[in-house]
Scaffold this active site. Structure first.
Site, mmCIF file in Angstrom:
data_model
loop_
_atom_site.group_PDB
_atom_site.id
_atom_site.type_symbol
_atom_site.label_atom_id
_atom_site.label_comp_id
_atom_site.label_asym_id
_atom_site.label_seq_id
_atom_site.Cartn_x
_atom_site.Cartn_y
_atom_site.Cartn_z
ATOM 1 N N GLY A 1 24.441 -80.326 49.355
ATOM 2 C CA GLY A 1 25.478 -81.332 49.534
ATOM 3 C C GLY A 1 26.132 -81.352 50.891
ATOM 4 O O GLY A 1 27.143 -82.012 51.089
ATOM 5 N N GLY B 1 24.737 -82.562 53.543
ATOM 6 C CA GLY B 1 24.291 -83.720 54.310
ATOM 7 C C GLY B 1 22.964 -83.521 55.011
ATOM 8 O O GLY B 1 22.696 -84.184 56.008
ATOM 9 N N HIS C 1 40.390 -60.468 54.731
ATOM 10 C CA HIS C 1 39.120 -59.738 54.781
ATOM 11 C C HIS C 1 38.389 -60.004 56.103
ATOM 12 O O HIS C 1 38.033 -59.073 56.829
ATOM 13 C CB HIS C 1 38.275 -60.182 53.583
ATOM 14 C CG HIS C 1 36.936 -59.545 53.498
ATOM 15 N ND1 HIS C 1 36.648 -58.559 52.588
ATOM 16 C CD2 HIS C 1 35.794 -59.750 54.202
ATOM 17 C CE1 HIS C 1 35.390 -58.183 52.726
ATOM 18 N NE2 HIS C 1 34.852 -58.895 53.711
ATOM 19 N N GLU C 2 38.205 -61.274 56.418
ATOM 20 C CA GLU C 2 37.478 -61.608 57.648
ATOM 21 C C GLU C 2 38.269 -61.180 58.876
ATOM 22 O O GLU C 2 37.684 -60.736 59.870
ATOM 23 C CB GLU C 2 37.180 -63.108 57.711
ATOM 24 C CG GLU C 2 36.257 -63.604 56.607
ATOM 25 C CD GLU C 2 34.928 -62.866 56.562
ATOM 26 O OE1 GLU C 2 34.416 -62.484 57.632
ATOM 27 O OE2 GLU C 2 34.406 -62.653 55.456
ATOM 28 N N HIS D 1 37.415 -57.579 59.545
ATOM 29 C CA HIS D 1 36.130 -57.439 60.235
ATOM 30 C C HIS D 1 36.290 -57.755 61.721
ATOM 31 O O HIS D 1 35.836 -57.009 62.588
ATOM 32 C CB HIS D 1 35.105 -58.433 59.672
ATOM 33 C CG HIS D 1 34.531 -58.071 58.355
ATOM 34 N ND1 HIS D 1 34.003 -56.843 58.072
ATOM 35 C CD2 HIS D 1 34.350 -58.809 57.225
ATOM 36 C CE1 HIS D 1 33.530 -56.830 56.830
ATOM 37 N NE2 HIS D 1 33.737 -58.020 56.295
#
Ligand code: ADP
Ligand code: MG
Ligand code: ZN
Length: 642
Positions: free
Chosen positions: A236, A238, A454-455, A458
């Protein structure tokens, strides 16, 4: 080369109206055949004796003699002979009381040619009958038409069916023909303007468009254009739309087929469909062949058993053959789309085939605003509709989800007999799509917070650890099954990694979970993938590269779980006691790195928080923005880089 019939939508090679014409001719002949065998009711069948009696009575006007057949006209119409003169002695059956009252003015009879009748001609002359004699040559022709023709037609039909079968290589009636639909200029044209939020993919594809527009420019300087371009991204986003936009931009014929359509019903059909598809595309060059859902046919060969796989392998092989068989001058580009690039056969991705990969990711909020604008462009929006607010909350929705959202809103509007779409309609659609039964990857506000945290973890550790690969981009837009992503870009190709490099990797991978624990006071399932990779890397460091306290010893074992069916043999060359020590050592290494990551995050807590805020606001943060948030990166520690 023959000019292809541009502007038609049907790629079928023999036009249907031509075979229809032959069917009509065939049918007409059959009807004529049957009709010619029906008795003619207009002529009265007379016994010869009755005919002679009528002749003698002067009731015959003219006769027509063809062989032994006599037909003619009567002077006075007569009824069928009930008890004709000369047959009066014959007993009459009682049933003939109901006699037809119809009278006839023409008759036919059969001349007794075996005995002959020399008295007939004088009788004709005596009663002034007009006599017309024809040689019986016409009936030979009629006989052939009525008896021989059906046989000939049947033979032709059989030959025709045989040829159909032969030309399609499989089965009856052309099952092997490609189902490719051809979209050309006469369809509503889709261009890059209809696709939003995938700017990087569009940039990657402009070269393809340019090549298709003026191939000569590239050919003259001898440039090699990629034959195959693989669009990779979640459902979905594209991909199909983008492929059609390329055709629209370049203004070339577009042959589209879905991978699953290759693999159908009859063995051998898929391969012949591939062949057919490419024949058509080459005849129409410059052209685009688009194979949607490539994973349906292009799965790794050799895995699994059964005829379905054989069929798919043949189809796949044919596809590879066709792609290799391209002339350098051929102006056909093969586009393909998949959301499972990991299952594709490696042969497909080799040089000269689908060697260019274009990622079509889920859109970030700016992309989502663009998509919402496209899908509301034709609508009458109320003043209170805030597409940006909508887009910002829709983290994780794909282009198709957003199109669906717009449509639901309009439906809701129409159901209430309004013409203006309001924000309430959008909110209703939102509830229906995002919170309702339909499952999407939409993130809840809590998800977003956890992900940002969380990111952010990192990214902060990667940024502050000199030996780690530089961070290129951090995003909380879901990517596949892992949610957010912290993209790191190795500065140079690494063939050899130091313990310092690997330890830095462990730190970065562990930092996501540590950040959750630190900021939110709890951990989530989001770290699953990280932990798998951490464990695998730590184990390899100890068993293969001698980087633990067990000394420079390689412990041979298949620690990677092999793909089912590829490497079944498992075995190891060391004792259970050693295995236990390895496990302890892995745990010790991971725990040590966990503590280090945590230390780093605690020290940089303020930076972590501001990065998380930036991620919540903007979803995607690039390296340039990171400098602003985290300060410039510490220089590489030479000792660690060695
Ligand atoms: P995919 O092939 O990647 O699964 P599609 O191209 O079939 O997705 O997208 C389905 C529909 O969703 C499109 O027809 C279009 O209406 C809408 N859509 C998806 N992505 C976009 C996009 N980036 N911009 C505009 N519309 C989109
Ligand atoms: Mg698609
Ligand atoms: Zn992570």
């Amino acid at each position: 080369m023959a000019e292809p019939n541009r502007g038609t939508t049907s790629p079928v090679s023999s036009p249907p109206h031509r075979s229809l014409f032959w069917w009509v001719v065939f049918l007409a002949l059959i009807i004529w055949n049957i009709w010619s065998f029906l008795p003619r009711p207009t002529a009265l069948a007379l016994p010869y004796s009755v005919f002679v009696a009528q002749l003698t009575a002067g009731n015959v006007a003219r006769v027509n003699i063809v062989g032994d057949q006599l037909t003619g006209a009567l002077v006075h119409p007569m009824a069928p002979p009930e008890a004709p003169a000369g047959e009066a002695k014959r007993p009459q059956p009682s049933t003939t009381t109901a006699v037809s009252t119809a009278t006839f003015s023409t008759f036919r009879t059969t001349f007794p040619s075996v005995v002959g009748d020399p008295s007939l001609m004088p009788l004709f002359a005596a009663h002034h009958v007009i006599v017309d004699v024809e040689t019986p040559s016409a009936p030979w022709f009629m006989l052939f038409l009525s008896n021989g023709l059906p046989v000939v037609l049947m033979l032709l039909l059989i030959v025709w069916m045989g040829r159909q079968a032969a030309s399609s290589q499989a089965g009856l009636f052309g099952f092997g023909r490609t189902r490719a639909r051809r979209y050309t200029e006469d369809r509503p044209k889709i261009t890059f303007a209809d696709v939003a939020g995938v700017d990087e993919a569009k940039a990657d594809l402009t070269e393809v468009v340019d090549f298709l527009r003026n191939p000569r420019k590239y050919q003259e300087i001898g440039a090699r254009i990629p034959r195959g371009v693989l669009l990779v991204g979640p459902p979905g986003t594209g991909k199909t739309l983008l492929a059609r936009a390329i055709a629209g931009e370049a203004g070339v014929p577009f042959f589209s087929i879905s991978g699953s359509e290759f693999v159908e019903m009859f063995v051998g059909v898929g391969a012949s469909r591939v062949r057919d598809l490419f024949v058509q595309a080459k005849a129409a060059e410059p052209a685009i062949v688009f194979i949607d859902e490539l994973d349906a046919v292009g799965r790794r060969r050799g895995a699994g058993v059964g005829t379905v796989n054989d069929e798919r392998e043949q189809t796949l092989n044919q596809l590879l053959v066709e792609m290799d068989g391209f002339d350098v001058r051929q102006q056909v580009i093969v586009l393909s789309a998949t959301n499972r690039p990991d299952v594709l056969d490696p042969a497909l991705l080799r040089h000269g085939r689908f060697d260019r990969e274009v990622v079509v990711p889920l859109p970030d909020w700016r992309g989502r605003v663009g998509i919402l604008r496209i899908h509301t462009g034709h609508l009458h929006l109320a003043a209170d509709v805030d597409l940006e607010r909508l887009a910002r909350t829709a983290t994780g929705l794909s282009g198709a989800d957003l199109a669906n959202l717009c449509n639901e809103a309009v439906l809701w509007t129409a159901r209430h007999n309004r013409t203006e779409v309001t924000m309430q309609d959008f909110d209703h659609a939102w509830d229906k799509i995002v919170l309702g039964a339909e499952r999407t990857t939409a993130l809840t506000p809590r998800d977003r917070r956890v992900l940002a945290c969380h990111e952010g973890g990192h990214a902060v550790v990667a940024w502050l650890t000199p030996a780690a690969d530089p961070v290129r981009k951090v995003t909380i837009v879901p990517h596949g099954r892992t949610l957010g992503v912290t993209e790191q870009l190795p500065t140079e190709e690494r063939y050899n990694m130091s313990r310092g490099d690997l330890v830095a990797r462990l730190d970065v991978m562990l930092a996501g979970r540590e950040s959750e624990a630190l900021v939110l006071g709890d951990v989530t399932t989001g770290a699953e993938n990280d932990l798998i990779h951490v464990t695998r890397l730590a184990r390899r460091m100890i068993t293969r590269w001698g980087m633990g306290s067990l000394g420079p010893v390689a412990f041979e074992a298949n620690d990677e779980q092999p793909f089912l069916g590829y490497q079944l043999a498992q075995g190891r060359d060391y004792s259970d006691a050693t295995a236990a020590r390895i496990d302890q050592e892995v745990q010790r290494l991971v725990a040590e790195r966990q503590a280090a990551a945590r230390q780093l995050l605690i020290a940089a807590r303020a930076k972590l928080d501001s990065l998380a805020e930036a991620l919540l606001a903007d979803e995607t943060v690039t390296d340039e923005q990171l400098v602003g948030i985290l300060g410039s990166r510490p220089t590489v520690n030479p000792a660690a880089a060695l």
